[in-house]
Scaffold this motif. Sequence first.
Motif, short mmCIF file in Angstrom:
data_model
loop_
_atom_site.label_atom_id
_atom_site.label_comp_id
_atom_site.label_asym_id
_atom_site.label_seq_id
_atom_site.Cartn_x
_atom_site.Cartn_y
_atom_site.Cartn_z
N GLU A 56 0.82 -1.22 0.00
CA GLU A 56 0.00 0.00 0.00
C GLU A 56 0.86 1.27 0.00
OE1 GLU A 56 -3.42 2.13 2.77
OE2 GLU A 56 -2.96 0.01 3.05
N PHE A 57 1.94 1.27 0.76
CA PHE A 57 2.77 2.46 0.88
C PHE A 57 4.07 2.36 0.08
CE2 PHE A 57 0.19 2.48 4.79
CZ PHE A 57 -0.42 3.71 4.61
N ALA A 58 4.21 1.34 -0.75
CA ALA A 58 5.36 1.13 -1.64
C ALA A 58 6.68 1.09 -0.86
CB ALA A 58 5.41 2.19 -2.73
N ASP A 73 16.76 -15.18 0.93
CA ASP A 73 16.26 -13.84 1.22
C ASP A 73 16.12 -13.05 -0.07
OD1 ASP A 73 16.17 -14.13 3.99
OD2 ASP A 73 18.27 -13.61 4.22
N PHE A 74 15.00 -12.35 -0.18
CA PHE A 74 14.75 -11.48 -1.32
C PHE A 74 14.36 -10.12 -0.79
CE2 PHE A 74 13.77 -15.70 -3.03
CZ PHE A 74 14.60 -15.71 -4.13
N LYS A 75 14.85 -9.07 -1.44
CA LYS A 75 14.53 -7.71 -1.03
C LYS A 75 14.01 -6.95 -2.23
CE LYS A 75 16.50 -3.58 1.00
NZ LYS A 75 17.71 -2.92 1.48
N GLY A 76 12.93 -6.22 -2.04
CA GLY A 76 12.36 -5.44 -3.13
C GLY A 76 11.01 -4.87 -2.74
N ARG A 77 10.29 -4.41 -3.75
CA ARG A 77 8.94 -3.88 -3.54
C ARG A 77 7.92 -4.88 -4.07
NH1 ARG A 77 11.03 1.65 -4.90
NH2 ARG A 77 10.86 2.75 -2.93
N VAL A 78 6.78 -4.95 -3.39
CA VAL A 78 5.72 -5.84 -3.84
C VAL A 78 5.08 -5.23 -5.06
CG1 VAL A 78 3.60 -7.01 -3.19
CG2 VAL A 78 5.37 -6.64 -1.48
N ASN A 79 5.19 -5.90 -6.19
CA ASN A 79 4.65 -5.40 -7.44
C ASN A 79 3.17 -5.71 -7.54
OD1 ASN A 79 4.25 -4.53 -10.01
ND2 ASN A 79 5.83 -5.77 -10.95
N ARG A 80 2.82 -6.96 -7.23
CA ARG A 80 1.40 -7.33 -7.24
C ARG A 80 1.19 -8.59 -6.43
NH1 ARG A 80 -0.08 -10.12 -13.06
NH2 ARG A 80 -0.01 -12.14 -12.10
N LYS A 87 0.32 -16.07 -4.92
CA LYS A 87 1.69 -15.70 -5.23
C LYS A 87 1.91 -14.22 -5.01
CE LYS A 87 2.69 -19.13 -8.76
NZ LYS A 87 3.02 -19.37 -10.17
N ILE A 88 3.14 -13.88 -4.71
CA ILE A 88 3.57 -12.49 -4.59
C ILE A 88 4.57 -12.25 -5.72
CG2 ILE A 88 4.81 -10.82 -3.19
CD1 ILE A 88 4.04 -12.45 -0.77
N TYR A 89 4.43 -11.15 -6.39
CA TYR A 89 5.38 -10.75 -7.41
C TYR A 89 6.21 -9.62 -6.82
CZ TYR A 89 2.66 -13.59 -10.58
OH TYR A 89 2.01 -14.64 -11.18
N LEU A 90 7.47 -9.91 -6.53
CA LEU A 90 8.36 -8.98 -5.86
C LEU A 90 9.35 -8.43 -6.88
CD1 LEU A 90 8.95 -8.11 -2.86
CD2 LEU A 90 10.79 -9.77 -2.93
N GLU A 91 9.38 -7.10 -6.99
CA GLU A 91 10.33 -6.45 -7.90
C GLU A 91 11.60 -6.14 -7.13
OE1 GLU A 91 10.66 -2.59 -10.86
OE2 GLU A 91 8.76 -3.04 -9.88
N THR A 92 12.69 -6.77 -7.52
CA THR A 92 13.96 -6.60 -6.80
C THR A 92 14.64 -5.29 -7.21
OG1 THR A 92 15.18 -7.83 -8.48
CG2 THR A 92 14.27 -9.10 -6.64
N GLU A 104 5.77 -20.68 0.85
CA GLU A 104 7.22 -20.68 1.02
C GLU A 104 7.70 -19.63 2.02
OE1 GLU A 104 8.60 -22.00 -3.47
OE2 GLU A 104 8.52 -19.89 -2.96
N ILE A 105 6.86 -18.65 2.31
CA ILE A 105 7.28 -17.51 3.14
C ILE A 105 7.39 -17.93 4.60
CG2 ILE A 105 6.64 -15.22 3.96
CD1 ILE A 105 5.23 -14.80 1.30
N VAL A 106 8.54 -17.60 5.23
CA VAL A 106 8.73 -17.86 6.65
C VAL A 106 9.00 -16.57 7.43
CG1 VAL A 106 9.47 -20.24 6.35
CG2 VAL A 106 11.16 -18.41 6.30
N GLY A 107 9.23 -15.46 6.74
CA GLY A 107 9.46 -14.19 7.42
C GLY A 107 9.36 -13.01 6.49
N VAL A 108 8.82 -11.89 7.02
CA VAL A 108 8.69 -10.65 6.25
C VAL A 108 9.07 -9.50 7.14
CG1 VAL A 108 7.11 -9.11 5.04
CG2 VAL A 108 6.84 -11.57 4.80
N GLU A 109 9.96 -8.64 6.64
CA GLU A 109 10.33 -7.40 7.34
C GLU A 109 10.05 -6.23 6.42
OE1 GLU A 109 14.32 -7.33 8.77
OE2 GLU A 109 14.22 -9.43 9.44
N VAL A 110 9.33 -5.24 6.93
CA VAL A 110 9.05 -4.04 6.16
C VAL A 110 10.11 -3.00 6.49
CG1 VAL A 110 7.37 -2.21 5.72
CG2 VAL A 110 6.58 -4.53 6.19
N GLU A 111 10.73 -2.44 5.46
CA GLU A 111 11.75 -1.41 5.64
C GLU A 111 11.18 -0.07 5.25
OE1 GLU A 111 15.13 -2.66 3.44
OE2 GLU A 111 15.46 -4.43 4.71
N ALA A 112 10.74 0.69 6.23
CA ALA A 112 10.09 1.98 5.98
C ALA A 112 11.12 3.06 5.73
CB ALA A 112 9.21 2.37 7.15
#
Length: 112
Positions: A56-58, A73-80, A87-92, A104-112
């Motif tokens: 929601e807040f990109a 580990d993957f880092k990026g923005r959630v595209n859709r 499924k989550i489409y993550l733009e790296t 497959e997800i075992v952890g999520v950290e939001v980096e504001a």
Amino acid sequence: MPHKDRGLLKWLPAHFMPEQRAMLKKLEIEQNYQNKPLIDEYEMLELENRIHYAMEFAYFVKVKIWREGFFHDFKGRVNRLDGFSKKIYLETDHGYIQKIVFDEIVGVEVEA
């Protein structure tokens, strides 16, 4: 004529057959295998809420997943988000789209 020594090469193991190399590689992978952590429905709901918030807040997210016995580990923005196929489409950072299944997800950290 002086004798030429092979140095440390003579102490390395001899791998004569390709099957032996494949077996040793498989054994090494199996030794490093890790079990998938158990995630209950409340933890999964919390992970989904973090993903929705980041989308929601990109914000950037750091997603930790478990695939075939190993953590990645993957880092990026959630595209859709695709709710139908879960499924989550993550733009790296490099512009690639990484498809991640919810299971497959075992952890999520939001980096504001």
